[in-house]
Design a protein around this motif. Structure first.
Motif, PDB file in Angstrom:
ATOM      1  N   ALA A  19       0.735  -1.547   0.221  1.00 39.69           N
ATOM      2  CA  ALA A  19      -0.037  -0.275  -0.443  1.00 39.69           C
ATOM      3  C   ALA A  19       0.618   1.111  -0.136  1.00 39.69           C
ATOM      4  CB  ALA A  19      -1.044  -0.337   1.415  1.00 39.69           C
ATOM      5  N   ALA A  20       2.262   1.057   0.533  1.00 36.60           N
ATOM      6  CA  ALA A  20       2.880   2.714   0.709  1.00 36.60           C
ATOM      7  C   ALA A  20       3.702   2.823  -0.751  1.00 36.60           C
ATOM      8  CB  ALA A  20       4.183   2.301   1.549  1.00 36.60           C
ATOM      9  N   LEU A  77      -3.588   4.610   4.311  1.00 39.99           N
ATOM     10  CA  LEU A  77      -2.329   4.996   3.439  1.00 39.99           C
ATOM     11  C   LEU A  77      -2.478   5.751   1.529  1.00 39.99           C
ATOM     12  CD1 LEU A  77       0.394   2.182   4.134  1.00 39.99           C
ATOM     13  CD2 LEU A  77       0.730   4.929   4.887  1.00 39.99           C
ATOM     14  N   LEU A  78      -3.695   5.422   1.169  1.00 40.85           N
ATOM     15  CA  LEU A  78      -4.134   5.597  -0.219  1.00 40.85           C
ATOM     16  C   LEU A  78      -4.364   7.206  -0.093  1.00 40.85           C
ATOM     17  CD1 LEU A  78      -5.367   1.509  -1.260  1.00 40.85           C
ATOM     18  CD2 LEU A  78      -2.923   3.163  -1.831  1.00 40.85           C
ATOM     19  N   ALA A  79      -4.869   6.859   0.948  1.00 38.28           N
ATOM     20  CA  ALA A  79      -6.198   8.170   0.869  1.00 38.28           C
ATOM     21  C   ALA A  79      -4.744   9.509   1.375  1.00 38.28           C
ATOM     22  CB  ALA A  79      -7.186   8.530   1.755  1.00 38.28           C
ATOM     23  N   VAL A  80      -3.467   9.579   2.064  1.00 38.64           N
ATOM     24  CA  VAL A  80      -3.042  10.402   1.705  1.00 38.64           C
ATOM     25  C   VAL A  80      -2.725  10.361   0.766  1.00 38.64           C
ATOM     26  CG1 VAL A  80      -0.501  10.742   2.685  1.00 38.64           C
ATOM     27  CG2 VAL A  80      -2.022   9.050   4.070  1.00 38.64           C
ATOM     28  N   ASN A  84      -9.639   9.250  -3.820  1.00 39.78           N
ATOM     29  CA  ASN A  84     -10.186   9.277  -4.761  1.00 39.78           C
ATOM     30  C   ASN A  84     -10.217   7.718  -4.986  1.00 39.78           C
ATOM     31  OD1 ASN A  84     -11.757  11.342  -6.215  1.00 39.78           O
ATOM     32  ND2 ASN A  84      -9.736  12.078  -5.918  1.00 39.78           N
ATOM     33  N   ILE A  85      -8.624   7.299  -4.977  1.00 43.06           N
ATOM     34  CA  ILE A  85      -8.523   5.683  -5.247  1.00 43.06           C
ATOM     35  C   ILE A  85      -8.648   5.599  -4.088  1.00 43.06           C
ATOM     36  CG2 ILE A  85      -6.241   4.214  -5.186  1.00 43.06           C
ATOM     37  CD1 ILE A  85      -5.592   6.318  -7.585  1.00 43.06           C
ATOM     38  N   ALA A 252     -11.177   6.168   8.572  1.00 42.83           N
ATOM     39  CA  ALA A 252      -9.932   5.974   7.301  1.00 42.83           C
ATOM     40  C   ALA A 252      -9.319   7.001   6.333  1.00 42.83           C
ATOM     41  CB  ALA A 252      -9.591   4.403   6.631  1.00 42.83           C
ATOM     42  N   ILE A 253     -10.038   6.783   5.673  1.00 44.72           N
ATOM     43  CA  ILE A 253      -9.807   8.002   4.221  1.00 44.72           C
ATOM     44  C   ILE A 253     -10.315   9.431   4.948  1.00 44.72           C
ATOM     45  CG2 ILE A 253     -11.462   8.688   1.987  1.00 44.72           C
ATOM     46  CD1 ILE A 253     -12.684   5.948   1.825  1.00 44.72           C
ATOM     47  N   ASP A 254     -10.914   9.817   5.767  1.00 39.01           N
ATOM     48  CA  ASP A 254     -10.915  10.920   6.375  1.00 39.01           C
ATOM     49  C   ASP A 254      -9.764  11.355   5.835  1.00 39.01           C
ATOM     50  OD1 ASP A 254     -13.387  11.546   5.372  1.00 39.01           O
ATOM     51  OD2 ASP A 254     -14.544  11.241   7.160  1.00 39.01           O
ATOM     52  N   ALA A 255      -9.545  10.337   8.091  1.00 42.42           N
ATOM     53  CA  ALA A 255      -7.342  10.998   8.204  1.00 42.42           C
ATOM     54  C   ALA A 255      -6.571  10.845   7.443  1.00 42.42           C
ATOM     55  CB  ALA A 255      -7.389   9.567   9.187  1.00 42.42           C
TER      56      ALA A 255
END
Length: 404
Positions: A19-20, A77-80, A84-85, A252-255
């Protein structure tokens, strides 16, 4: 279900590492994709091929069977990098969970095998026109033989539908004569996205989360077999971690958005901002008022991330312990409140600390705020405060409706 020859992930550490790595790759053009509304077909294909979409498949079916906390960290990790993804596979994980909780052995084998091969599931759940979002008008009616059913209806905000191999369609059984033998209630129909009678429309025009493929999907005379239907009641009408797991991923997305916005602000102030003349410093990063504000924002983001971790632990504990579901839901509600606050505050403060230059439209730094403002509309945090307060004062558990 379409197979893409996905890799197999076998551990939480491997999932985090992959993910990273993907996040680093996806971050490069995230702002440009948002600005141009360039749909991330290639990136979602890469995500599917990585094996991350299969991390919750049970070990009995060949998956890593990772707990909700680890899925939340993957999504964060993806949201950082690109929220969208990160949002696109949200429904995928939710409906894999539904199959685990309510699907038959044959249904699990059928659909989870496809997921292991990289197939993607998207939702067709929300509707318009009802008194509330809980009202479902899309029907599934038995045909004459009793083994096949017809689906008719229109769904909106179908995130990920443009990229999906399979659609999970929320329906209401319309069988007043009882010819199907199925109990009344809501059923999720799993069907290939290219099933005749399915029409996927790319009409999502939100101010943020522009590339999530959250358009309209219509169903006209769509025929499905009985074994494509999964009763929803086992997941949402009993104390399970189904709702808390889904809400954990939203938090998690918002964070992730909050952390991404803070990182962007930090980089901008270090590299581009000029100091305010009254600070009497040579560099913006030496302005004591800016240092103070960045400290405040860092605490806000860190608190949201810590609450997310705590909520993940609570949800993990509730997966096989119904008596812990209420505690998990309250923990996730708290995490969602803090993540909501962090995402909207930090993405707005980005401009406050960065100065006039940061407002240039070509930089598209406003995509953090637009994404935060759009995604946090998903479900109102004001009701989460209510459930937390009622639990504390009255000792009443939160409701079992799947969104807390």
């Amino acid at each position: 279900m379409t197979a893409v020859g996905a890799a197999r992930i076998t551990s939480a550490q491997q999932a985090r590492t992959v993910a990273a790595q993907l996040a680093t790759e996806f971050a490069v053009d995230a702002a440009h994709r948002d600005r141009d509304r360039a749909l991330p077909f290639a990136e979602i294909g890469t995500l599917a091929a990585s094996g991350l979409l299969a991390v919750t498949v049970p070990a009995a079916h060949g998956g890593a069977d990772l707990p909700p906390s680890e899925v939340a960290e993957v999504v964060r990790l993806l949201a950082v990098a690109d929220p969208n993804i990160a949002q696109i596979p949200h429904s995928h994980f939710v409906y894999v969970n539904l199959l685990k909780l309510a699907g038959s052995a044959d249904q699990q084998r059928r659909y989870l095998t496809g997921v292991l091969d990289g197939a993607q599931i998207a939702n067709a759940q929300s509707e318009r026109g009802g008194a509330t979002i809980a009202d479902i008008a899309t029907t599934v009616r038995p045909l004459a033989d009793g083994q096949q059913f017809r689906i008719d209806g229109v769904k909106y905000y179908c995130t990920g539908s443009l990229f999906a191999d399979v659609l999970a369609v929320l329906t209401k059984l319309d069988d007043p004569e009882g010819t199907s033998g199925l109990p009344p209630g809501q059923y999720v129909a799993f069907l290939p996205a290219d099933t005749p009678g399915v029409r996927i429309v790319d009409d999502w025009n939100g101010l943020g989360q522009r590339t999530t493929g959250s358009g309209t999907v219509s169903f006209e005379g769509v025929v499905v077999d009985r074994d494509q239907l999964v009763a929803r009641t086992a997941a949402v009408d009993a104390p399970t971690a189904y709702g808390a797991s889904a809400q954990l991923l939203h938090a998690a997305i918002d964070a992730g958005i909050a952390r991404g916005a803070l990182t962007a602000a930090t980089d901008f102030v270090r590299d581009k901002s000029r100091p305010w003349f009254e600070a009497q410093v040579a560099r913006a990063i030496d302005d004591p008022l800016l240092i103070q504000r960045f400290g405040e924002l860092a605490v806000t983001v860190t608190a949201a991330e810590a609450a997310l971790v705590a909520a993940g632990v609570a949800v993990d504990a509730a997966v096989d312990a119904p008596e812990r579901v209420a505690d998990a839901s309250i923990a996730v509600a708290s995490a969602k409140i803090l993540a909501d606050r962090a995402a909207t505050e930090v993405s707005s403060a980005l401009f406050e600390v960065s100065g006039t230059r940061s407002a240039a439209d070509d930089l598209n730094l406003h995509h953090f705020w637009r994404n935060a403002r759009t995604h946090t509309l998903h479900d109102p945090v004001r009701w989460k405060y209510q459930h937390i307060g009622r639990t504390l004062l009255h000792g009443t558990p939160p409701p079992l409706h799947g969104v807390i």
